[in-house]
Enzyme design. Structure first.
Site, PDB file in Angstrom:
ATOM      1  N   LYS A 114       0.845  -1.033  -0.208  1.00  0.00           N
ATOM      2  CA  LYS A 114      -0.017  -0.041   0.174  1.00  0.00           C
ATOM      3  C   LYS A 114       0.543   1.009  -0.225  1.00  0.00           C
ATOM      4  CE  LYS A 114      -4.570  -1.507   1.707  1.00  0.00           C
ATOM      5  NZ  LYS A 114      -5.562  -0.994   2.601  1.00  0.00           N
ATOM      6  N   LYS A 197      -4.255  -8.340  -6.430  1.00  0.00           N
ATOM      7  CA  LYS A 197      -5.909  -8.590  -5.476  1.00  0.00           C
ATOM      8  C   LYS A 197      -7.153  -8.213  -6.566  1.00  0.00           C
ATOM      9  CE  LYS A 197      -6.578  -6.926  -1.758  1.00  0.00           C
ATOM     10  NZ  LYS A 197      -7.320  -6.548  -0.018  1.00  0.00           N
ATOM     11  N   LYS A 200     -10.642  -2.640  -3.411  1.00  0.00           N
ATOM     12  CA  LYS A 200     -11.102  -1.219  -3.828  1.00  0.00           C
ATOM     13  C   LYS A 200     -10.705   0.088  -3.813  1.00  0.00           C
ATOM     14  CE  LYS A 200     -13.589  -2.063   1.176  1.00  0.00           C
ATOM     15  NZ  LYS A 200     -12.303  -2.264   1.827  1.00  0.00           N
TER      16      LYS A 200
HETATM   17  N1  AQP Z   1      -9.766  -9.817  -3.243  1.00  0.00           N
HETATM   18  C1  AQP Z   1     -10.395 -10.587  -2.880  1.00  0.00           C
HETATM   19  N2  AQP Z   1      -9.923 -11.635  -2.045  1.00  0.00           N
HETATM   20  C2  AQP Z   1     -11.021 -12.120  -0.933  1.00  0.00           C
HETATM   21  N3  AQP Z   1     -11.297 -11.683  -0.259  1.00  0.00           N
HETATM   22  C3  AQP Z   1     -10.584 -10.576   0.129  1.00  0.00           C
HETATM   23  N4  AQP Z   1     -10.945  -9.289   1.502  1.00  0.00           N
HETATM   24  C4  AQP Z   1     -10.072  -8.707   0.521  1.00  0.00           C
HETATM   25  N5  AQP Z   1     -10.232  -8.581  -0.481  1.00  0.00           N
HETATM   26  C5  AQP Z   1      -9.884  -9.663  -1.346  1.00  0.00           C
HETATM   27  C6  AQP Z   1     -11.308  -9.883   2.331  1.00  0.00           C
HETATM   28  O1  AQP Z   1     -12.515  -8.820   2.708  1.00  0.00           O
HETATM   29  C7  AQP Z   1     -11.839  -8.497   4.051  1.00  0.00           C
HETATM   30  C8  AQP Z   1     -12.903  -6.763   3.785  1.00  0.00           C
HETATM   31  O2  AQP Z   1     -11.193  -6.447   3.520  1.00  0.00           O
HETATM   32  P1  AQP Z   1     -10.731  -4.709   4.065  1.00  0.00           P
HETATM   33  O3  AQP Z   1     -11.850  -3.788   3.604  1.00  0.00           O
HETATM   34  O4  AQP Z   1     -10.904  -4.556   5.567  1.00  0.00           O
HETATM   35  O5  AQP Z   1      -9.967  -4.235   3.653  1.00  0.00           O
HETATM   36  P2  AQP Z   1      -8.783  -5.333   2.480  1.00  0.00           P
HETATM   37  O6  AQP Z   1      -8.648  -6.313   2.766  1.00  0.00           O
HETATM   38  O7  AQP Z   1      -7.388  -3.880   2.512  1.00  0.00           O
HETATM   39  O8  AQP Z   1      -9.854  -5.363   0.585  1.00  0.00           O
HETATM   40  P3  AQP Z   1      -8.908  -4.319  -0.396  1.00  0.00           P
HETATM   41  O9  AQP Z   1     -11.023  -4.372  -1.217  1.00  0.00           O
HETATM   42  O10 AQP Z   1      -8.548  -4.792  -1.524  1.00  0.00           O
HETATM   43  O11 AQP Z   1      -9.641  -2.954  -0.276  1.00  0.00           O
HETATM   44  P4  AQP Z   1      -8.531  -1.692  -0.015  1.00  0.00           P
HETATM   45  O12 AQP Z   1      -8.813  -1.212  -1.038  1.00  0.00           O
HETATM   46  O13 AQP Z   1      -8.625  -0.546   0.336  1.00  0.00           O
HETATM   47  O14 AQP Z   1      -7.162  -1.837   0.714  1.00  0.00           O
HETATM   48  C9  AQP Z   1     -11.021  -8.544   5.262  1.00  0.00           C
HETATM   49  O15 AQP Z   1     -11.330 -10.004   5.735  1.00  0.00           O
HETATM   50  C10 AQP Z   1     -10.330  -9.226   3.756  1.00  0.00           C
HETATM   51  O16 AQP Z   1      -9.059 -10.414   3.141  1.00  0.00           O
END
Ligand code: AQP
Length: 335
Positions: A114, A197, A200
């Protein structure tokens, strides 16, 4: 008081929840409600570790809560709230900042991803994010944490913090939390690049399927998803080295609740246009009821706020005795 083991989990209101969040986390939360006492949080304090537009953050916080409810989280038996409403999270995170070691945080791959090349300019909040996550879990003495594969390293850090706290202060206050990771679709990848992956914060909306997407948009995104020129293989081994094909088959398996091997057997030798048509129909059939319910719920922000306030009051009551024990163990005078 419940005798079931306790779960804590959450998602960040950094944007719309997507299919990765749903298959990797939220759908499992719904299922786990039968066997666990569940605390599901919208982790808004985590979201501000990267820049957020204030009005958008409030909107997304309500929308993520609506997604939990629309997917089937029951806010009367489970606790649903936003993190900022329960001060224990930030308070315990500060104490954990003083327990966790720099060397531990330096190993966190999510920070590296990040922060990217601009590491010196990343917020200190992003760096200590895993300590806040440990506080989220341990403020409730939760023993199980359902997450996607990407969060496994952070749960291991929470275990290290719990262990060091117990040892440093000669107490047996914190359990060592365990990740609960579902086998299929634990890691959903970008529709544009099967090695990244689904996220968001990916600048391309075409890289993900949002829970708020219309059927037409879902169809368009799957049609345009990157693939390779070969037909689908007839064995799971045949997917090796084919990141995009693996991702689409994994998504199908996740949505259909089937093993990847069964999906491969079903579509052996098919071309991508046939497979994508089937995947589109399955994605629309699965997501449309959730999207519809989210729309109904977000039309009434007062209702969502009521759910979050009620959940926060119940969460505060659970965290208060834990924080009191922590203060006592550390020698902080707070009563
Ligand atoms: N691509 C993914 N595949 C499976 N699980 C996922 N999770 C996130 N992306 C995937 C799971 O969703 C839960 C919530 O995630 P989060 O909102 O805390 O943040 P993150 O993991 O950082 O997800 P994002 O979408 O990538 O958000 P941003 O872009 O803001 O960093 C967690 O249990 C995560 O494992």
């Amino acid at each position: 008081m419940s005798t079931k083991p306790r779960i804590f989990s959450g998602a960040q209101p950094t944007g719309n929840l997507h299919l990765g969040n749903y298959l990797g986390a939220v759908r499992n939360w719904v299922r786990l409600q039968a066997d666990y006492e569940c605390i599901y949080c919208v982790v808004d304090l985590h979201a501000i570790t990267v820049a957020q537009d204030p009005a958008e953050l409030s909107r997304a916080t309500r929308e993520v809560a609506a997604a939990y409810l629309a997917a089937g989280v029951d806010a009367t038996t489970s606790i649903v709230f936003n993190q900022a409403r329960v001060a224990a999270h930030a308070e315990l995170a500060w104490i954990f900042n003083c327990v966790a070691r720099l060397g531990w945080l330096n190993r966190m791959t999510q920070f590296k991803e990040k922060a990217g090349k601009n590491r010196e300019n990343a917020s200190t909040g992003l760096y200590v994010y895993p300590n806040l996550m440990a506080a989220d879990i341990l403020a409730y003495r939760a023993t199980h944490v359902p997450v996607g594969e990407d969060q496994k390293q952070h749960i291991e850090l929470a275990r290290d913090i719990a262990q060091k706290f117990n040892k440093d202060f000669g107490v047996d206050l914190f359990p060592l939390p365990e990740p609960v990771i579902q086998a299929e679709a634990a890691r959903v990848m970008s529709l544009r690049d099967g090695t990244k992956k689904m996220s968001k914060s990916d600048p391309s909306d075409m890289s993900r399927i949002n829970l708020t997407d219309s059927p037409d948009l879902i169809a368009q995104k799957i049609r345009r998803a990157t693939t390779d020129p070969l037909p689908l293989p007839d064995t799971v081994e045949g997917l090796s080295g084919r990141a995009e094909a693996t991702n689409l088959v994994t998504i199908y398996a996740g949505l259909a609740d089937q093993e990847v091997a069964d999906v491969v057997a079903k579509f052996a030798g098919a071309n991508f246009s046939t497979f994508k048509e089937a995947l589109t129909q399955l994605a629309i059939d699965t997501l449309a009821p959730i999207t519809g319910e989210m729309r109904r719920l977000t039309a009434d922000p007062g209702y969502i706020d009521g759910v979050l306030r009620d959940g926060a009051a119940r969460a505060r009551a659970l965290a208060a005795p834990v924080l009191a024990d922590v203060h006592k163990a550390v020698g902080l005078l707070t009563d």
